[in-house]
Enzyme design. Structure first.
Site, mmCIF file in Angstrom:
data_model
loop_
_atom_site.group_PDB
_atom_site.id
_atom_site.type_symbol
_atom_site.label_atom_id
_atom_site.label_comp_id
_atom_site.label_asym_id
_atom_site.label_seq_id
_atom_site.Cartn_x
_atom_site.Cartn_y
_atom_site.Cartn_z
ATOM 1 N N TYR A 178 -46.630 44.805 31.530
ATOM 2 C CA TYR A 178 -47.781 44.828 30.623
ATOM 3 C C TYR A 178 -48.369 46.233 30.553
ATOM 4 C CZ TYR A 178 -47.841 39.762 30.151
ATOM 5 O OH TYR A 178 -47.515 38.463 29.843
ATOM 6 N N GLU A 230 -47.376 30.100 25.238
ATOM 7 C CA GLU A 230 -47.751 29.403 26.476
ATOM 8 C C GLU A 230 -48.901 28.448 26.193
ATOM 9 O OE1 GLU A 230 -48.574 32.059 29.751
ATOM 10 O OE2 GLU A 230 -48.864 30.387 31.148
ATOM 11 N N ASN A 250 -40.865 31.113 36.814
ATOM 12 C CA ASN A 250 -41.554 32.257 36.204
ATOM 13 C C ASN A 250 -42.412 32.936 37.263
ATOM 14 O OD1 ASN A 250 -43.047 33.797 33.917
ATOM 15 N ND2 ASN A 250 -44.704 32.744 34.988
ATOM 16 N N GLU A 251 -42.333 34.234 37.330
ATOM 17 C CA GLU A 251 -43.129 35.006 38.291
ATOM 18 C C GLU A 251 -43.163 34.295 39.646
ATOM 19 O OE1 GLU A 251 -46.870 36.469 36.622
ATOM 20 O OE2 GLU A 251 -45.756 37.681 35.196
ATOM 21 N N GLU A 261 -41.786 39.080 29.161
ATOM 22 C CA GLU A 261 -43.236 39.215 28.915
ATOM 23 C C GLU A 261 -43.552 40.696 28.848
ATOM 24 O OE1 GLU A 261 -46.050 37.024 31.356
ATOM 25 O OE2 GLU A 261 -44.690 35.307 31.435
ATOM 26 N N GLN A 315 -48.578 37.317 23.389
ATOM 27 C CA GLN A 315 -47.944 36.062 23.010
ATOM 28 C C GLN A 315 -48.060 35.874 21.500
ATOM 29 O OE1 GLN A 315 -49.107 32.730 25.475
ATOM 30 N NE2 GLN A 315 -48.846 33.892 27.369
HETATM 31 O O1 AHR Z 1 -48.898 36.043 29.529
HETATM 32 C C1 AHR Z 1 -49.924 35.678 30.400
HETATM 33 C C2 AHR Z 1 -49.455 35.527 31.836
HETATM 34 O O2 AHR Z 1 -49.043 36.754 32.330
HETATM 35 C C3 AHR Z 1 -48.281 34.621 32.065
HETATM 36 O O3 AHR Z 1 -48.628 33.288 32.137
HETATM 37 C C4 AHR Z 1 -47.753 35.094 33.381
HETATM 38 O O4 AHR Z 1 -46.374 34.881 33.517
HETATM 39 C C5 AHR Z 1 -48.127 36.565 33.400
HETATM 40 O O5 AHR Z 1 -48.730 36.913 34.583
#
Ligand code: AHR
Length: 523
Positions: free
Chosen positions: A260, A46, A193-194, A316, A365
């Site tokens: 996450y 990103e 995205n999101e 992600e 990432q």
């Molecule tokens: O990976 C960092 C961020 O986490 C991304 O930009 C977003 O899609 C997510 O909230």
């Protein structure tokens, strides 16, 4: 935190508590059905912090050795990793990105402010050509994340035309003027995205209609067949998946999921490098919860799509800690320890187990951001360091496109008390996580991770439907779970040859040190 050890029989519906027994595994080598999609080992880049600028890209004028602007050291490290797919340009950034700002002569490209990530000025010198040419150099599939939040249908439709049309279309002509004759091979297209958050703060019903509309105009040009990915749920939001399955259904090829391993979204996410044993076990428990989350989203998808034609893409995932002290706020630069490596191994084992539905996963990432493969010194010294997580991906290369094999596993389990981490409940986690697959050449690859911080584990592997004559392997371990690599100590955590696997008749005995990750190849 309480902790006790009991034997957990994963193949049975209930736990059988036998104290202190090491692991036994039966590999059904003749019962494999599903290929493990290589895209499960995917990456994500990103425009965030120094992921692109200083990480992947330094520009052709830089003193740091580069090939057409891409750092040579990073390029080589990623080639060695056999990166299958790279997602770009975001993340949250994608929904503010206007691709036309990133084409044409670099010196004339307009600048913008990166509002999501620290307000940094983005000069657009890394754009569509730079990204897609990088994918060609790496030999990986590009995954374009399109702007739905602040863009238009026309803008995304034209981007697709620019990248993939070979005709005399206006966008193909513009691409040729910018120096690229042939279309690029672009298959994966994310439609937003999101979209429930930074990508437009939408309700799923509204987004479902937008997906239907946008996807109509993202055409398949000249033999290119787009794989269209809907912006999916954040971890426990099952309603989002349900609404999209009901209202979009097979108009989408895939739907994403973000998960996450994070303590929570408010306040400190705790240090990447200074943590207690309890915090380590909580982290492992939280990372393993992804399996339950995947099962629940998959069950919703099964209702409408029992044949599993629509992919679930974990585009992600990874650990999210506090930024390293002294680094720029909003740049998400974090160190990476053996704990992160353990999270990577356990997560990949989960994805491999669910390969019938999980078609792709992209760790967040690739360089200098969150749970990265590589850290670069962006101050101009040109140093680069490979993280413990990098080595896990390197050790798992043999799983790409191998056939997943079913297992019966009996292993000790570790009790982890909930709390501390968001949505964490008390959990029993297997002390050893195992996954196996059959390669095209008939060889069998097995990954084994011993989660315990203090107990070595002896694992007895028996194979059904195959004979073993040779075994060789690699190990990633260290004295201290908080160990990490930095520019002064680049080799504190590194892969070594593994000598503790022995064949006796048709059984292989593997001695796993505490906190170790081992991948063995059997022939
Ligand atoms: O990976 C960092 C961020 O986490 C991304 O930009 C977003 O899609 C997510 O909230």
């Amino acid at each position: 935190m309480k902790q006790f050890i009991a034997t957990l029989c994963l193949s049975a519906a209930f736990a059988v508590p036998t104290m202190g027994q090491d692991a036994t595994v039966t590999i059904h080598a003749d019962k494999g059905v599903n290929k493990i999609n290589k895209e499960i080992y995917g990456q994500f880049a990103e425009h965030l912090g120094t992921c692109i600028y200083g990480g992947l890209w330094v520009g052709p004028e830089s003193n740091i050795p580069n090939t057409q602007g891409y750092r040579n050291d990073v390029l080589q490290a990623l080639k060695d990793l056999k990166v299958p797919v790279l997602r770009w340009p975001g993340g949250c950034f994608a929904d503010e990105y206007h691709w036309m700002d990133g084409i044409g002569p670099r010196s004339q490209r307009p600048k913008m402010q990166n509002n999501n990530w620290g307000g940094t000025i983005e000069d657009n010198s890394f754009g569509t050509h730079e990204f897609l040419n990088l994918c060609e150099l790496l030999g990986c599939e590009p995954y374009i994340s399109g702007n739905v939040g602040s863009g238009s249908v026309e803008e995304l439709a034209k981007w697709v035309e620019y990248m993939t049309s070979d005709g005399n279309t206006p966008m193909a002509k513009l691409r040729r003027q910018n120096g690229r004759e042939k279309s690029w091979n672009v298959k994966y297209l994310g439609v937003g995205n999101e979209s429930w958050g930074c990508g437009g703060n939408m309700r799923p019903e509204y987004y479902a209609d937008l997906f239907r509309r946008y996807s109509v105009y993202c055409r398949n040009y000249d033999g290119h067949n787009l794989y269209k990915i809907a912006s999916g749920a954040s971890d426990y939001d099952y309603d989002w998946t349900k609404v999209l399955m009901d209202r979009v259904g097979n108009r989408m090829n895939g739907i994403s999921l973000h998960y996450y391993t994070v303590k929570g979204w408010n306040g400190s996410k705790t240090s990447a490098t200074a943590f207690t044993n309890d915090e380590y076990y909580w982290t492992i428990g939280k990372s393993l919860q992804i399996e339950d989350v995947i099962k629940k989203h998959s069950a919703i998808m099964d209702e409408k799509d029992p044949q599993k034609k629509i992919g679930l893409l974990v585009d992600e995932w990874g650990t999210w800690w506090d930024e390293e002290p002294g680094t720029v706020r909003g740049h998400l630069y974090q160190q990476n320890t053996m704990r992160d490596a353990m999270v990577a191994a356990l997560s990949l084992n989960v994805f491999q187990r669910h390969t019938d539905r999980i078609k792709m996963a992209n760790i967040a990432q690739v360089v200098n951001v969150l749970q990265s493969m590589i850290l670069t010194d962006t101050k101009g010294t040109g140093h680069m360091v490979l993280t413990p997580t990098y080595y896990v991906f390197q050790m798992y290369r043999d799983f790409q496109e191998a056939t997943h094999l079913p297992l019966d596993v009996k292993t000790d389990s570790i009790f982890v008390e909930g709390g501390h981490m968001q949505n964490m409940v008390d959990a029993k986690i297997p002390a050893v996580s195992i996954s196996a697959a059959k390669k095209a050449d008939g060889g069998i690859v097995v990954s084994l991770a011993n989660v315990s911080l203090d107990k070595a584990q002896e694992v007895k592997l028996s194979l059904e439907g195959s004979k073993v004559k040779t075994v060789n392997g690699k190990i990633l371990t260290c004295k201290d779970i908080t160990a990490y690599n930095d520019f002064d100590h680049p080799d504190r955590v590194k892969v070594e040859d593994f000598k503790n696997a022995k064949i006796r008749k048709d059984e292989v005995t593997v001695k796993l040190p505490a906190k170790s990750i081992v991948v063995i190849n059997l022939k």
